[in-house]
Design a protein around this motif. Structure first.
Motif, PDB file in Angstrom:
ATOM      1  N   LEU A   1       8.413 -27.817  12.677  1.00 47.80           N
ATOM      2  CA  LEU A   1       7.410 -27.970  11.624  1.00 47.80           C
ATOM      3  C   LEU A   1       8.007 -27.585  10.273  1.00 47.80           C
ATOM      4  O   LEU A   1       7.799 -28.266   9.273  1.00 47.80           O
ATOM      5  CB  LEU A   1       6.178 -27.115  11.936  1.00 47.80           C
TER       6      LEU A   1
ATOM      7  N   PHE B   1       3.552 -21.264   9.294  1.00 47.97           N
ATOM      8  CA  PHE B   1       3.911 -22.568   8.736  1.00 47.97           C
ATOM      9  C   PHE B   1       2.762 -23.178   7.961  1.00 47.97           C
ATOM     10  O   PHE B   1       2.911 -23.586   6.802  1.00 47.97           O
ATOM     11  CB  PHE B   1       4.367 -23.543   9.822  1.00 47.97           C
ATOM     12  N   TRP B   2       1.593 -23.249   8.574  1.00 48.05           N
ATOM     13  CA  TRP B   2       0.512 -24.012   7.933  1.00 48.05           C
ATOM     14  C   TRP B   2       0.038 -23.365   6.646  1.00 48.05           C
ATOM     15  O   TRP B   2      -0.192 -24.038   5.643  1.00 48.05           O
ATOM     16  CB  TRP B   2      -0.646 -24.245   8.917  1.00 48.05           C
TER      17      TRP B   2
ATOM     18  N   PHE C   1      -5.154  -8.806   9.860  1.00 51.59           N
ATOM     19  CA  PHE C   1      -3.796  -8.897  10.359  1.00 51.59           C
ATOM     20  C   PHE C   1      -3.732  -8.520  11.840  1.00 51.59           C
ATOM     21  O   PHE C   1      -3.146  -9.217  12.667  1.00 51.59           O
ATOM     22  CB  PHE C   1      -2.955  -7.934   9.520  1.00 51.59           C
TER      23      PHE C   1
ATOM     24  N   MET D   1       2.260 -22.712  23.911  1.00 53.04           N
ATOM     25  CA  MET D   1       3.639 -22.286  23.639  1.00 53.04           C
ATOM     26  C   MET D   1       4.556 -23.487  23.506  1.00 53.04           C
ATOM     27  O   MET D   1       4.445 -24.444  24.244  1.00 53.04           O
ATOM     28  CB  MET D   1       4.160 -21.416  24.790  1.00 53.04           C
ATOM     29  N   SER D   2       5.436 -23.421  22.583  1.00 47.65           N
ATOM     30  CA  SER D   2       6.244 -24.580  22.324  1.00 47.65           C
ATOM     31  C   SER D   2       7.514 -24.582  23.151  1.00 47.65           C
ATOM     32  O   SER D   2       8.137 -25.605  23.335  1.00 47.65           O
ATOM     33  CB  SER D   2       6.626 -24.584  20.852  1.00 47.65           C
TER      34      SER D   2
ATOM     35  N   TYR E   1       3.034 -20.721  13.938  1.00 47.38           N
ATOM     36  CA  TYR E   1       2.244 -21.863  13.459  1.00 47.38           C
ATOM     37  C   TYR E   1       1.362 -21.459  12.283  1.00 47.38           C
ATOM     38  O   TYR E   1       1.246 -22.196  11.295  1.00 47.38           O
ATOM     39  CB  TYR E   1       1.388 -22.437  14.591  1.00 47.38           C
ATOM     40  N   ILE E   2       0.742 -20.294  12.364  1.00 49.53           N
ATOM     41  CA  ILE E   2      -0.079 -19.827  11.230  1.00 49.53           C
ATOM     42  C   ILE E   2       0.814 -19.707   9.991  1.00 49.53           C
ATOM     43  O   ILE E   2       0.463 -20.145   8.900  1.00 49.53           O
ATOM     44  CB  ILE E   2      -0.738 -18.473  11.564  1.00 49.53           C
TER      45      ILE E   2
ATOM     46  N   PHE F   1       6.849 -30.212  18.397  1.00 48.06           N
ATOM     47  CA  PHE F   1       6.573 -29.433  17.186  1.00 48.06           C
ATOM     48  C   PHE F   1       6.741 -27.945  17.459  1.00 48.06           C
ATOM     49  O   PHE F   1       5.771 -27.209  17.574  1.00 48.06           O
ATOM     50  CB  PHE F   1       5.172 -29.738  16.666  1.00 48.06           C
TER      51      PHE F   1
ATOM     52  N   ALA G   1      -2.670 -13.843  18.652  1.00 44.00           N
ATOM     53  CA  ALA G   1      -1.378 -14.485  18.871  1.00 44.00           C
ATOM     54  C   ALA G   1      -0.738 -13.987  20.151  1.00 44.00           C
ATOM     55  O   ALA G   1      -0.165 -14.754  20.925  1.00 44.00           O
ATOM     56  CB  ALA G   1      -0.472 -14.227  17.673  1.00 44.00           C
TER      57      ALA G   1
ATOM     58  N   THR H   1      -0.527 -27.623  22.456  1.00 47.23           N
ATOM     59  CA  THR H   1      -0.209 -27.160  21.104  1.00 47.23           C
ATOM     60  C   THR H   1       0.470 -28.260  20.319  1.00 47.23           C
ATOM     61  O   THR H   1       0.234 -28.442  19.127  1.00 47.23           O
ATOM     62  CB  THR H   1       0.733 -25.943  21.175  1.00 47.23           C
ATOM     63  N   ASN H   2       1.317 -28.987  21.001  1.00 40.88           N
ATOM     64  CA  ASN H   2       2.023 -30.082  20.341  1.00 40.88           C
ATOM     65  C   ASN H   2       1.040 -31.099  19.774  1.00 40.88           C
ATOM     66  O   ASN H   2       1.186 -31.561  18.650  1.00 40.88           O
ATOM     67  CB  ASN H   2       2.955 -30.757  21.354  1.00 40.88           C
TER      68      ASN H   2
ATOM     69  N   ARG I   1       8.837 -12.229  23.745  1.00 42.73           N
ATOM     70  CA  ARG I   1       9.022 -12.770  25.093  1.00 42.73           C
ATOM     71  C   ARG I   1      10.512 -13.015  25.314  1.00 42.73           C
ATOM     72  O   ARG I   1      11.209 -13.535  24.451  1.00 42.73           O
ATOM     73  CB  ARG I   1       8.267 -14.086  25.199  1.00 42.73           C
TER      74      ARG I   1
ATOM     75  N   SER J   1       0.332 -25.888  28.267  1.00 40.16           N
ATOM     76  CA  SER J   1      -0.209 -25.383  27.007  1.00 40.16           C
ATOM     77  C   SER J   1       0.716 -25.735  25.843  1.00 40.16           C
ATOM     78  O   SER J   1       0.279 -25.925  24.710  1.00 40.16           O
ATOM     79  CB  SER J   1      -0.457 -23.884  27.094  1.00 40.16           C
ATOM     80  N   ARG J   2       2.009 -25.865  26.130  1.00 38.92           N
ATOM     81  CA  ARG J   2       2.920 -26.294  25.064  1.00 38.92           C
ATOM     82  C   ARG J   2       2.570 -27.696  24.616  1.00 38.92           C
ATOM     83  O   ARG J   2       2.524 -27.996  23.429  1.00 38.92           O
ATOM     84  CB  ARG J   2       4.362 -26.256  25.576  1.00 38.92           C
TER      85      ARG J   2
ATOM     86  N   ALA K   1      -1.015 -18.703  27.762  1.00 36.36           N
ATOM     87  CA  ALA K   1      -0.119 -19.822  28.004  1.00 36.36           C
ATOM     88  C   ALA K   1       0.590 -19.659  29.333  1.00 36.36           C
ATOM     89  O   ALA K   1       0.718 -20.603  30.110  1.00 36.36           O
ATOM     90  CB  ALA K   1       0.885 -19.922  26.865  1.00 36.36           C
TER      91      ALA K   1
ATOM     92  N   MET L   1       3.391 -11.160   7.390  1.00 36.93           N
ATOM     93  CA  MET L   1       3.094 -11.336   8.806  1.00 36.93           C
ATOM     94  C   MET L   1       4.314 -11.876   9.553  1.00 36.93           C
ATOM     95  O   MET L   1       4.629 -11.442  10.657  1.00 36.93           O
ATOM     96  CB  MET L   1       1.928 -12.313   8.941  1.00 36.93           C
TER      97      MET L   1
ATOM     98  N   GLU M   1      -0.123 -15.976  23.957  1.00 38.36           N
ATOM     99  CA  GLU M   1       1.132 -16.031  24.700  1.00 38.36           C
ATOM    100  C   GLU M   1       0.882 -15.806  26.198  1.00 38.36           C
ATOM    101  O   GLU M   1       1.411 -16.505  27.049  1.00 38.36           O
ATOM    102  CB  GLU M   1       2.073 -14.956  24.150  1.00 38.36           C
TER     103      GLU M   1
ATOM    104  N   LEU N   1      10.362 -15.558  18.954  1.00 39.51           N
ATOM    105  CA  LEU N   1       9.317 -15.164  18.019  1.00 39.51           C
ATOM    106  C   LEU N   1       7.991 -15.647  18.581  1.00 39.51           C
ATOM    107  O   LEU N   1       7.945 -16.668  19.272  1.00 39.51           O
ATOM    108  CB  LEU N   1       9.562 -15.817  16.657  1.00 39.51           C
ATOM    109  N   ASN N   2       6.935 -14.928  18.274  1.00 34.86           N
ATOM    110  CA  ASN N   2       5.615 -15.377  18.714  1.00 34.86           C
ATOM    111  C   ASN N   2       5.276 -16.680  18.007  1.00 34.86           C
ATOM    112  O   ASN N   2       5.229 -16.742  16.780  1.00 34.86           O
ATOM    113  CB  ASN N   2       4.582 -14.302  18.388  1.00 34.86           C
ATOM    114  N   SER N   3       5.045 -17.735  18.785  1.00 32.00           N
ATOM    115  CA  SER N   3       4.918 -19.018  18.101  1.00 32.00           C
ATOM    116  C   SER N   3       3.532 -19.261  17.529  1.00 32.00           C
ATOM    117  O   SER N   3       3.394 -20.018  16.582  1.00 32.00           O
ATOM    118  CB  SER N   3       5.361 -20.170  18.994  1.00 32.00           C
ATOM    119  N   THR N   4       2.498 -18.591  18.036  1.00 31.77           N
ATOM    120  CA  THR N   4       1.191 -18.734  17.386  1.00 31.77           C
ATOM    121  C   THR N   4       1.251 -18.204  15.957  1.00 31.77           C
ATOM    122  O   THR N   4       0.786 -18.836  15.013  1.00 31.77           O
ATOM    123  CB  THR N   4       0.104 -17.983  18.175  1.00 31.77           C
ATOM    124  N   LEU N   5       1.859 -17.034  15.809  1.00 32.04           N
ATOM    125  CA  LEU N   5       2.049 -16.514  14.453  1.00 32.04           C
ATOM    126  C   LEU N   5       2.931 -17.467  13.648  1.00 32.04           C
ATOM    127  O   LEU N   5       2.732 -17.653  12.461  1.00 32.04           O
ATOM    128  CB  LEU N   5       2.682 -15.122  14.493  1.00 32.04           C
TER     129      LEU N   5
END
Lengths: 603, 353
Positions: free
Chosen positions: A396, A471-472, B14, A1-2, A468-469, A391, B21, B40-41, A542, B36-37, B28, A529, B25, A462-466
């Motif tokens: 990003l 973004f990339w 999906f 998590m960022s 990152y997906i 990031f 995802a 990820t960084n 969250r 974990s942040r 983490a 998505m 969370e 926002l869910n940050s894993t989604l």
């Protein structure tokens, strides 16, 4: 998590408490006054954003449809006939449908998404919050601004469902094509609706713009001098000025075109024989419309780009934990871009028969824009240099923005040079260029803004894993789609050709077109998505537990986690410093509200 | 069925992505958010570096794949100038591109968050700002200088001995007119345009200069190699554009406002067939300005040939005037060239019924 968690232990009053506390005498809010005809700038901003998202899905879907045609011109897709009937007879996109799709794709994304959806959203949400005002100068006009936009949306949307279809002459709607119903299906009722819708849109844009300008000039909190404003606000300010000065010119063009279409005037029409029918019009100039259009059309590019630049500057500084490099240079370059934006419109018209001497002046002025653009890029690079970079998805997207802005900006140097433009004008090179620099880059700025300020808008992440997906895939996809497209343009392949198989000179890119189509479908799916993430997180994301989750200096993070109408409980905070004191004197960040210390070093 | 299948797979993918995802969370939170942040960084910092390297390789690969497919050597004198300008610009911008993109992603990777480093407070440096204002300004001055120099060469007056051809666009075809022996185009007026009256361009028959003008349609335009040609461009209905990719030329065709452009073709069609090793090679005219539903198929052809071939081709053509005034089917070219006044009255009598 960022997200940096639990750094700031202070717990903030929840929003339901303070309604009675601020300002006093606020009438009781009903569902309608709170969520629909709301005068709260934050709600209006969200309305712009959500309407923009809906339009973006529509506009994006259109591009997927015409990419199907471009990638697989010979294949039939029966499902298209199921949905679109005779527009896709035999599962093949008909030419008129194709042109309607590209026209509406451009119109929708340029105006409804990247103008209203971008600056409508973030100017509304950020201006009062970052300058320390309780609301806009005129909440009423602000509300009207959204509802005129809504009206424009309804009219434009309805034009999709009429028998002759929506406008189909390209988003630039050059007459005589757009003026003559005999010349194209899309120039019948669909074109009138387009023009009326745009007139409503311009009203909306003017109401919004005037409001942004007067709010920024008059309603800054104590201590918030102009040079202490975050660059986001400066960018919104110049954006609004550009819009206020240039949109009326498009309005005049649209109205004259309506006259030509319906009242028999000849502003843009002369010497025309269409399908064997001799028209009486004489003395008009088709080129005049192009001047009127591009006098808005070019500043429009910067109306789209500047807010993205402003937000990227802010997000980049916050996440590098470092001040933005060269604040005054950033501001000066914004100003220079805003001025030059008005002086370059005819570079869209190098091959219209424009006087070559006039053309050369526009070459000079156009290439001049590269100087402030270069300054901005170097300043962003230096902002990253020796930072301590986090990031987040927003960061990003901000980095992606700079990358795209460089790539697309450099190809602008090709097109702004009239000599090269002779060959590249109206080819796929142009399409690749402006999609990278104005389309995708601005979208990146918008995404960065959404990821960064979502916690402020909805009190959730926002869910940050989604993220990152998102973004990339988008980043890789954008380059895969648009980078090779330049080569099609270098070969001279004209834009808006739905099937190149009949051409000896342009039929060599079949495989490339297939690849681009496949990638664009994947990228579109990933945007869906994101939309899902957006709506899901509004309700289930969250929760934000700290007032200032990113450790930022600006004022919006001094409001409660879910600010009510009026933004601050009690007094509006006073500002004592610029917003970019990150990493100063060994401190991670120093909010704008903190007075200058006695021993503080100067910058 | 297939479609349903694809949609189902997409929906499933999906759903899986979303569950992962969401789970990440929770994970983490369980593992400690800060830790974990940071992890990820690191991943994202590394991916940025990967993107840079893969991207630069991709740029190279893309060029290798596609450079053979963009047009080869230009086929006109102006085309040489356009290409030279293009390559100068390409060289300069490519250097800037590589430097800035490498800096962007390298800095992002190198200065990713680390516990051991503190961000460097560096708000401004006027010297740097001046440097990166002046250097781009000088570079651009060079580009503008070359650009305008070439631009004036290309758009300047056509040589006096240039041959002239009129090109007229309409939905969705090209028509041409050659001025005939007098080398002067007769006047036209759009209200005279009528296919029924055999007057597709609206020529005014009382202008004797029209009597030898040769109308060509449904076949390629013919040009002479190494002879400057000035195209006089018009349109009947909406805006079109004469796009000549091989000659690197382009000009809009605007109803009501004639435009011109000139260039010298330097390679015959036969030369190009050899050079491109493509026996089907033809010079094409593409309409480059959106003009309606047939825009994508609005195609014309040009044949570039030697003077002798051209003369032979033109000699077989009758002036359009011959069709409207069959009685006068004599040598109108000579007449109108030598004694324009004499013919006039009789012609008008013929034409106006």
């Amino acid at each position: 998590m960022s997200e940096s968690m639990s750094v700031h232990p202070e717990v903030v009053t929840t929003h339901d408490v303070h309604h009675d506390e601020h300002g006093g005498g606020h009438h009781k809010e009903t569902f309608i006054s709170k969520y629909i005809f709301s005068m709260d700038h934050k709600t209006i901003g969200k309305q712009f954003l959500i309407t923009g998202i809906i339009w973006a899905i529509v506009g994006g879907l259109f591009s997927v449809l015409f990419r199907l045609q471009l990638g697989y011109p010979d294949q039939s897709f029966p499902i298209l006939e199921t949905f679109f009937g005779h527009w896709a007879k035999g599962g093949q996109i008909q030419p008129e449908f194709y042109y309607a799709l590209v026209t509406m794709h451009g119109t929708v994304l340029v105006f409804f998404v990247l103008t209203a959806g971008l600056s409508g959203t973030f100017a509304n949400i950020l201006i009062p919050l970052q300058i320390g005002a309780r609301d806009m100068a005129s909440p009423m006009l602000n509300m009207l601004s959204y509802w005129f936009f809504f009206l424009a949306s309804v009219i434009m949307m309805s034009s999709l469902f009429i028998q002759t279809g929506p406008a189909a002459g390209g988003w630039t709607i050059y007459p005589p094509l757009s003026a003559l119903g005999q010349a194209s299906q899309g120039s019948k009722l669909g074109m009138d609706l387009w023009l009326v819708s745009m007139a409503m849109f311009i009203v909306s844009s003017l109401l919004g713009g005037l409001n942004y300008i007067s709010t920024i000039l008059n309603m800054r909190t104590k201590g918030m001098s102009m040079t202490r404003m975050p660059l986001t606000i400066w960018a919104m300010f110049f954006t609004a000025v550009l819009g206020v000065l240039s949109f009326p010119v498009l309005l005049s063009g649209a109205i004259l075109l309506l006259f030509d279409r319906n009242l028999g005037t000849s502003f843009f029409l002369s010497d025309i024989v269409v399908n064997g029918e001799v028209l009486p019009n004489e003395g008009g100039s088709a080129i005049l419309f192009q001047h009127l259009f591009w006098f808005l059309g070019h500043p429009e590019v910067y109306i789209i780009l500047l807010p993205a630049m402003g937000m990227v500057s802010e997000i980049m500084s916050v996440n590098s934990r470092k001040p933005i490099f060269g604040y005054m240079a950033m501001l000066g370059s914004l100003f220079a871009i805003a001025i030059l934006a008005f002086l370059v419109w005819a570079h869209h018209m190098f091959v219209t028969g424009l006087n070559p001497f006039l053309g050369s002046i526009f070459v000079l002025l156009t290439l001049l824009i590269a100087v402030p653009s270069a300054i901005k890029v170097f300043n962003w690079l230096t902002t990253l240099w020796r930072g301590n970079i986090r990031f987040t998805p927003a960061m990003l997207f901000a980095i992606g923005f700079v990358s795209l802005f460089i790539s697309g900006g450099l190809t602008g140097i090709f097109l702004g040079n009239s000599t090269i433009d002779i060959h590249l004008h109206d080819t796929m090179f142009v399409v690749a260029h402006f999609h990278i620099v104005m389309g995708v880059a601005s979208f990146f700025g918008m995404f960065a803004g959404v990821y960064h300020w979502f916690p402020k808008m909805f009190g959730r992440y926002l869910n940050s894993t989604l993220g990152y997906i998102h973004f990339w895939v988008t980043m890789v996809g954008a380059y895969l789609i648009f980078w090779p497209m330049h080569y099609e343009g270098l070969a001279g392949m004209p834009r808006r050709y739905l099937d190149k198989s009949g051409w000896v000179s342009f039929n060599q890119f079949g495989d490339l077109d297939k690849m681009i189509t496949v990638v664009s479908i994947i990228v579109f799916a990933v945007q869906l998505m994101f939309v899902f993430n957006f709506f899901y997180s509004i309700f289930k994301g969250r929760k934000v537990t700290t007032q200032n989750p990113w450790g930022a200096n600006t004022l919006e993070w001094t409001t409660p986690i879910r600010p009510g109408h009026g933004n601050w409980v009690g007094e509006i905070p006073e500002v004592h410093r610029w917003p970019y004191d990150y990493g100063k004197d060994g401190r991670d960040f120093i909010p704008q509200t903190e007075p200058i210390g006695a021993n503080e070093s100067k910058h | 069925m297939q479609t349903v299948f694809i949609v189902a797979i997409l929906a499933l993918g999906f759903l899986v992505t979303f569950q992962i995802a969401k789970a990440s969370e929770y994970v983490a939170i369980l593992r400690g958010e800060e830790r974990s942040r940071k992890q990820t960084n690191k991943i994202n910092g590394f991916l940025l570096l990967v993107f840079l390297i893969a991207g630069l390789i991709g740029v190279y690969y893309c060029n290798e794949q596609l450079k053979g497919k963009i047009l080869g050597a230009p086929a006109s004198d102006h085309g040489v100038l356009v290409d030279r300008m293009l390559y100068i610009t390409l060289a300069l911008t490519f250097i800037v591109f590589v430097i800035t993109q490498v800096a962007l992603f390298w800095f992002s990777y190198k200065y990713q968050e680390s516990d051991t480093r503190k961000a460097f407070y560096y708000p401004h440096n006027n010297k740097l700002e001046v440097i990166w204002t002046v250097i781009p300004a000088i570079t651009l001055t060079v580009l503008v200088g070359f650009g305008i120099f070439y631009w004036f060469k290309i758009t300047g007056e056509a040589p006096k001995d240039a041959m002239q051809v009129e090109v007229v666009g309409s939905q969705f075809k090209w028509e041409y007119r050659y001025p005939g022996a007098d080398k002067v185009f007769g006047k036209k007026y759009f209200k005279e345009i009528s296919d029924a009256k055999n007057n597709p361009l609206g020529q005014l028959w009382d202008d004797p200069a029209n009597h030898d003008d040769i109308y060509v349609s449904g076949e390629p335009m013919h040009l002479v190699v190494n002879k400057p040609v000035k195209l006089i461009i018009g349109a009947k209905d909406v805006i079109h554009d004469v796009g000549l990719a091989h000659f690197r030329m382009k000009m809009d065709a605007v109803p009501g406002t004639p435009t011109t452009m000139w260039f010298t073709p330097t390679k015959t069609t036969a030369d190009m067939k050899k050079e491109t090793k493509n026996p089907d090679f033809v010079y094409e005219i593409s309409c480059d300005q959106m003009c309606g539903k047939g825009h994508w198929s609005m195609r014309g052809e040009i044949v570039v040939e030697t003077q002798e071939e051209f003369d032979a081709w033109l000699a077989k053509k009758d002036p359009q005037y011959a069709k409207v005034a069959p009685a006068k089917k004599m040598e109108p070219a000579k007449d109108s060239a030598t004694a324009p006044g004499i013919l006039k009255d009789s012609v008008i009598a013929q034409v106006i019924k």
